[in-house]
Enzyme design. Structure first.
Site, PDB file in Angstrom:
ATOM      1  CE  LYS A  78     -19.253 -26.680  22.855  1.00 57.49           C
ATOM      2  NZ  LYS A  78     -18.243 -27.730  23.122  1.00 57.49           N
ATOM      3  CE1 TYR A 128     -20.201 -16.520  18.257  1.00 60.64           C
ATOM      4  CE2 TYR A 128     -21.241 -14.852  19.644  1.00 60.64           C
ATOM      5  CZ  TYR A 128     -20.206 -15.247  18.811  1.00 60.64           C
ATOM      6  OH  TYR A 128     -19.187 -14.372  18.529  1.00 60.64           O
TER       7      TYR A 128
END
Length: 218
Positions: A150, A143
């Protein structure tokens, strides 16, 4: 009564946050993009708890929508005391296969959308709090774009905190994996548990909606 805008508040973790705010005595603006039915259900759960609820649609990848959503939440609730940036995109992007579209989808929502919602909230709130939802697991190689978005949002929190203090408090929460109904994007629960010391958060239903419960490693 104090009021809060929860972005991505229609489903999953955002829904759990919205309902938790209502239980704590807050009126809630539930933001959604495409999940209108779920947003209305969440709003119904908030009203069942005795709090006011409104739903606000917007595509937070677009800066004008960020500004409109924040201002509409304040207008319809009469005030805005807190913003929870929970809306996020999350899907597999192994580094060798990350496309420009994948990159933009993650960064435009998870970082740009969060920033401009926070910027607008700071303009309309006299005092208050901004909470950014991060992720305790930001280094998944499967990911890549999500993890980078993030991690960048964590740096954004530090900048916002210095820029807006003491008028507005800026905080971040970084939950680990939450086991939602239907799994987590096809990743086996056993594999996830192995990556986080064998512990998963649990997502359970209550009489008024849903709760996301984090379980700490022991």
């Amino acid at each position: 009564m104090p009021s809060v805008l929860v972005t991505g508040g229609a489903r999953r973790l955002g829904k759990a946050i919205a309902l938790a705010c209502a239980r704590a005595g807050w009126d809630v603006a539930v933001h959604y993009h495409r999940s209108r039915r779920e947003a209305l259900e969440t709003a119904g759960g908030i009203r069942a708890l005795g709090r006011r609820a409104v739903v606000v649609k917007g595509d937070l990848r677009k800066v004008p929508d960020c500004r409109r959503v924040v201002r509409e939440a304040k207008r319809r609730l009469g005030r805005l005391d807190a913003l929870v940036n929970s809306a996020a995109d999350f899907f597999p992007t192994p580094l060798p296969r990350v496309s420009e579209r994948d990159w933009d989808r993650h960064l435009d929502l998870n970082l740009k959308g969060s920033f401009f919602c926070a910027q607008e909230a700071a303009r309309v709130m006299r005092h208050g709090v901004i909470v950014q939802v991060l992720d305790a697991n930001r280094a998944w190689k499967r990911y890549a774009a999500y993890g980078i978005s993030k991690a960048s949002a964590a740096a954004m929190v530090a900048v916002l905190r210095r820029s807006l203090s003491p008028r507005i408090r800026v905080q971040a929460v970084a939950p680990g994996h939450i086991r939602f109904p239907g799994g987590l994007n096809g990743i086996p629960a056993a594999r996830i548990a192995a990556a986080v010391l064998g512990k998963l958060g649990r997502y359970r239903r209550s009489s008024t909606g849903t709760k996301a419960r984090s379980r700490s490693p022991t």
